[in-house]
Scaffold this motif. Sequence first.
Motif, short mmCIF file in Angstrom:
data_model
loop_
_atom_site.label_atom_id
_atom_site.label_comp_id
_atom_site.label_asym_id
_atom_site.label_seq_id
_atom_site.Cartn_x
_atom_site.Cartn_y
_atom_site.Cartn_z
N GLU A 130 0.82 -1.22 0.00
CA GLU A 130 0.00 0.00 0.00
C GLU A 130 0.85 1.26 0.00
OE1 GLU A 130 -3.94 1.78 2.28
OE2 GLU A 130 -2.67 0.32 3.31
N GLY A 131 1.97 1.24 0.69
CA GLY A 131 2.80 2.43 0.79
C GLY A 131 3.41 2.89 -0.53
N TYR A 132 3.39 2.01 -1.53
CA TYR A 132 3.97 2.34 -2.83
C TYR A 132 2.92 2.80 -3.84
CZ TYR A 132 7.87 -0.30 -0.90
OH TYR A 132 8.89 -0.75 -0.09
N VAL A 133 1.66 2.79 -3.42
CA VAL A 133 0.56 3.11 -4.33
C VAL A 133 0.02 4.50 -4.00
CG1 VAL A 133 -1.73 2.43 -5.12
CG2 VAL A 133 -0.03 0.67 -4.58
N PRO A 134 0.10 5.46 -4.94
CA PRO A 134 -0.27 6.84 -4.63
C PRO A 134 -1.76 7.15 -4.74
CG PRO A 134 0.60 6.72 -6.85
CD PRO A 134 0.69 5.33 -6.27
N ILE A 135 -2.57 6.13 -5.02
CA ILE A 135 -4.03 6.33 -5.07
C ILE A 135 -4.66 5.43 -4.01
CG2 ILE A 135 -3.99 6.90 -7.52
CD1 ILE A 135 -4.99 4.07 -8.11
N LYS A 136 -5.99 5.54 -3.85
CA LYS A 136 -6.67 4.67 -2.89
C LYS A 136 -6.39 3.22 -3.24
CE LYS A 136 -10.43 7.75 -1.49
NZ LYS A 136 -11.90 7.93 -1.42
N TYR A 137 -6.02 2.45 -2.24
CA TYR A 137 -5.56 1.09 -2.50
C TYR A 137 -6.67 0.22 -3.09
CZ TYR A 137 -2.62 -3.02 -1.91
OH TYR A 137 -1.85 -4.13 -2.15
N LYS A 138 -7.90 0.38 -2.63
CA LYS A 138 -9.01 -0.39 -3.18
C LYS A 138 -9.23 -0.07 -4.65
CE LYS A 138 -11.68 -1.36 1.02
NZ LYS A 138 -13.00 -1.20 1.70
N SER A 139 -9.04 1.19 -5.01
CA SER A 139 -9.17 1.59 -6.42
C SER A 139 -8.06 0.95 -7.26
CB SER A 139 -9.11 3.12 -6.55
OG SER A 139 -10.18 3.71 -5.84
N TYR A 140 -6.87 0.88 -6.68
CA TYR A 140 -5.75 0.27 -7.37
C TYR A 140 -6.02 -1.22 -7.61
CZ TYR A 140 -0.99 -1.47 -8.15
OH TYR A 140 0.12 -2.10 -8.67
N ILE A 141 -6.50 -1.91 -6.59
CA ILE A 141 -6.83 -3.33 -6.72
C ILE A 141 -7.90 -3.53 -7.79
CG2 ILE A 141 -7.86 -5.32 -5.58
CD1 ILE A 141 -5.08 -4.82 -4.62
N LYS A 142 -8.93 -2.72 -7.76
CA LYS A 142 -10.01 -2.82 -8.72
C LYS A 142 -9.49 -2.62 -10.14
CE LYS A 142 -14.60 -0.94 -9.77
NZ LYS A 142 -15.63 0.07 -9.36
#
Length: 224
Positions: A130-142
């Motif tokens: 999660e710390g490497y993802v600059p957007i909402k993590y759930k949005s990234y997973i989706k």
Amino acid sequence: MTENTSASSSSSLNSSFRSTDDDRIIASILTEEETSNFDRKLGRRLSHLDSIPHTPRVINEIPDVNEATMDHRHLSERLFSYDLEELQMEGDGNCQFRALADQLFHNPEYHKAVRKKVVKQLKHHRNLYEGYVPIKYKSYIKKMKRSGEWGDHVTLQAAADHFGAKICLVTSFRENGYIEIIPNGCSATRELWLSFWSEVHYNSLYERGDVPARKPRKKHWVLF
């Protein structure tokens, strides 16, 4: 209405069976490979290369055509000097997962199953990524669930972690020509060799002359 519902249910059921079959085949291949020593031939050949520390990151900016063309030429020269050759992956947005599937299972068409495993890793071990993802993590997973969504260095780390693999990238970057992605918390049981061109495309790597005689069905990223 009943016929449409029935057809839809049948299609969904068939898709589920295909997914289950893919999982079984992949599990079988992995079990076979885990009982033997994985091939370090490329690793031995390129053991003199210095790798840089890998930091998972998402894709922020795609280079323009001129820069991408120069990067592709630079990558081709680097691969030639290492006596490596690419198996070209389709340029449909799934190239990272296709290249991983080719290295893992000798079949790029298992890319959907590989994406599924990577997304599962991302979901179940959120604290690692999660710390490497600059957007909402759930949005990234989706986003990453969708076929055709480009993989990034975060998904590469998740793939390394899930499959217990050291992922070796030969890149077009002038300063960072070779990157090793090491699995977290375990020793690597296999090496996966990919080329990485200009934040645009991944291919599967082989020794020159050892590339399988397969051709992609769709247009892949090649600059002439």
